[in-house]
Design an enzyme around this catalytic site. Sequence first.
Site, PDB file in Angstrom:
ATOM      1  N   HIS A  74      66.068  25.740-154.015  1.00  0.00           N
ATOM      2  CA  HIS A  74      66.733  26.861-154.719  1.00  0.00           C
ATOM      3  C   HIS A  74      65.643  27.843-155.190  1.00  0.00           C
ATOM      4  CE1 HIS A  74      69.740  29.105-156.654  1.00  0.00           C
ATOM      5  NE2 HIS A  74      70.064  28.322-157.664  1.00  0.00           N
ATOM      6  N   ARG A 110      67.631  35.856-163.285  1.00  0.00           N
ATOM      7  CA  ARG A 110      68.081  35.770-161.892  1.00  0.00           C
ATOM      8  C   ARG A 110      68.332  37.182-161.356  1.00  0.00           C
ATOM      9  NH1 ARG A 110      70.589  31.176-160.060  1.00  0.00           N
ATOM     10  NH2 ARG A 110      70.469  32.262-158.056  1.00  0.00           N
ATOM     11  N   CYS A 120      68.759  25.358-165.171  1.00  0.00           N
ATOM     12  CA  CYS A 120      69.225  26.467-164.325  1.00  0.00           C
ATOM     13  C   CYS A 120      70.689  26.798-164.577  1.00  0.00           C
ATOM     14  CB  CYS A 120      68.992  26.146-162.856  1.00  0.00           C
ATOM     15  SG  CYS A 120      69.975  24.774-162.230  1.00  0.00           S
ATOM     16  N   ASP A 145      68.266  19.376-165.082  1.00  0.00           N
ATOM     17  CA  ASP A 145      69.335  19.918-164.243  1.00  0.00           C
ATOM     18  C   ASP A 145      70.437  18.855-164.190  1.00  0.00           C
ATOM     19  OD1 ASP A 145      70.838  21.485-162.495  1.00  0.00           O
ATOM     20  OD2 ASP A 145      69.601  21.075-160.733  1.00  0.00           O
ATOM     21  N   ARG A 196      74.371  30.854-149.545  1.00  0.00           N
ATOM     22  CA  ARG A 196      74.352  29.553-150.236  1.00  0.00           C
ATOM     23  C   ARG A 196      75.077  28.571-149.330  1.00  0.00           C
ATOM     24  NH1 ARG A 196      75.709  28.028-156.422  1.00  0.00           N
ATOM     25  NH2 ARG A 196      73.582  28.795-156.514  1.00  0.00           N
ATOM     26  N   GLN A 251      66.113  30.643-158.035  1.00  0.00           N
ATOM     27  CA  GLN A 251      66.143  30.104-159.393  1.00  0.00           C
ATOM     28  C   GLN A 251      64.730  29.964-159.943  1.00  0.00           C
ATOM     29  OE1 GLN A 251      68.939  29.141-161.350  1.00  0.00           O
ATOM     30  NE2 GLN A 251      67.307  29.237-162.870  1.00  0.00           N
TER      31      GLN A 251
HETATM   32  N1   CP Z   1      71.843  28.369-161.329  1.00  0.00           N
HETATM   33  C1   CP Z   1      72.714  28.735-160.393  1.00  0.00           C
HETATM   34  O1   CP Z   1      72.372  28.935-159.236  1.00  0.00           O
HETATM   35  O2   CP Z   1      73.994  28.866-160.832  1.00  0.00           O
HETATM   36  P1   CP Z   1      75.297  29.101-159.960  1.00  0.00           P
HETATM   37  O3   CP Z   1      75.594  27.814-159.221  1.00  0.00           O
HETATM   38  O4   CP Z   1      76.359  29.445-160.943  1.00  0.00           O
HETATM   39  O5   CP Z   1      75.053  30.217-158.977  1.00  0.00           O
HETATM   40  N1  NVA Z   2      71.188  21.029-158.456  1.00  0.00           N
HETATM   41  C1  NVA Z   2      72.376  21.839-158.650  1.00  0.00           C
HETATM   42  C2  NVA Z   2      71.979  23.249-158.945  1.00  0.00           C
HETATM   43  C3  NVA Z   2      73.130  24.183-159.198  1.00  0.00           C
HETATM   44  C4  NVA Z   2      72.698  25.596-159.419  1.00  0.00           C
HETATM   45  C5  NVA Z   2      73.248  21.761-157.435  1.00  0.00           C
HETATM   46  O1  NVA Z   2      72.761  21.839-156.317  1.00  0.00           O
HETATM   47  O2  NVA Z   2      74.456  21.585-157.611  1.00  0.00           O
END
Ligand code: CP
Ligand code: NVA
Length: 308
Positions: free
Chosen positions: A134, A294, A266, A225, A107, A137
């Site tokens: 992502h 997930r 998400c 989101d 990540r 997700q």
């Molecule tokens: N939806 C998601 O990726 O959550 P986290 O940021 O908690 O991993």
């Molecule tokens: N759009 C959000 C998703 C988190 C899982 C972010 O990037 O923070």
Amino acid sequence: MTHFLDINKTPPQDLRAIIDNAREMKDARAGRPKGTLDDDTPLAGHIVALIFEKPSTRTRVSFDVGVRQLGGQTMVLSGADMQLGHGETIADTARVLSRYVDLIMMRTFEEDTLLEMAQYATVPVINGLTNRTHPCQIMADVMTFEEHRGPIKGRKIVWSGDGNNVCASMVQAAGQFGFDFTYTGPEILDPEGGFLGDARKAGVNVTVERDPHKAVIGADLVVADTWVSMHDSQSSRERRHNQLRPYQVNTDLMGNAKPDALFMHCLPAHRDEEATSDVMDGPNSVIFDEAENRLHAQKAIMRYCLGI
Ligand code: CP
Ligand code: NVA
């Protein structure tokens, strides 16, 4: 080398096979304690590095649990604590990690960081979220939709709010899984042009509708989101809230969608900002199924990448 970097970089038949495998593994575990191994443990003898340059709850825990259920071991690494955060190149990090571990999940911020990791790693790399996309997700989301409503092909999915990284992967999924996609949000926060343009070129029915109440008419699924993503500056918060407030998913908006339209997010959510608690906790909300899936989807993604 089979990486999982982007919904568009994996062929549609492979995406479908991943979801089928995730369903099989989920069904096979029904009612079993979470800490027990799957019957099939293809990750036995494998070590997976989970690298986080941003916070995470779901991605971190679901990958960690998933690896363990498949018989493997994990190493959770914070980017800031690695030499990566102190000037070592991504390319060198990729080559070093590849000597120790069998799979890397990352990540990060810039998509280029992930791509460089994949270019130089000699083990598969999985995208656990970048500023741009992502994909894990969205695999869980497609699986979740189909569990509740059957095939997603030909259905109408509406994204209400910021055209962000999760939205971008949803746009790509529209092409790969054959659903119709409508974005509703302020023009300044539209998904990056490339995503919508590429989807249109691929023959996807993609529309942009500024009026959220019109956008959701006929929707099978409405998705929200956060209005401020992890890579967005906190100084943009107030401006973004003002721009996005009309796109809040509430019972009034859901009332314009199909009566059985699902609601997804998400998570993490900011309750009563991008979506109201009555929608999030309502009968058509599947937000916690998404979170659970997930786990199953990523187990299938890891098996796909490793060919096991
Ligand atoms: N939806 C998601 O990726 O959550 P986290 O940021 O908690 O991993
Ligand atoms: N759009 C959000 C998703 C988190 C899982 C972010 O990037 O923070």
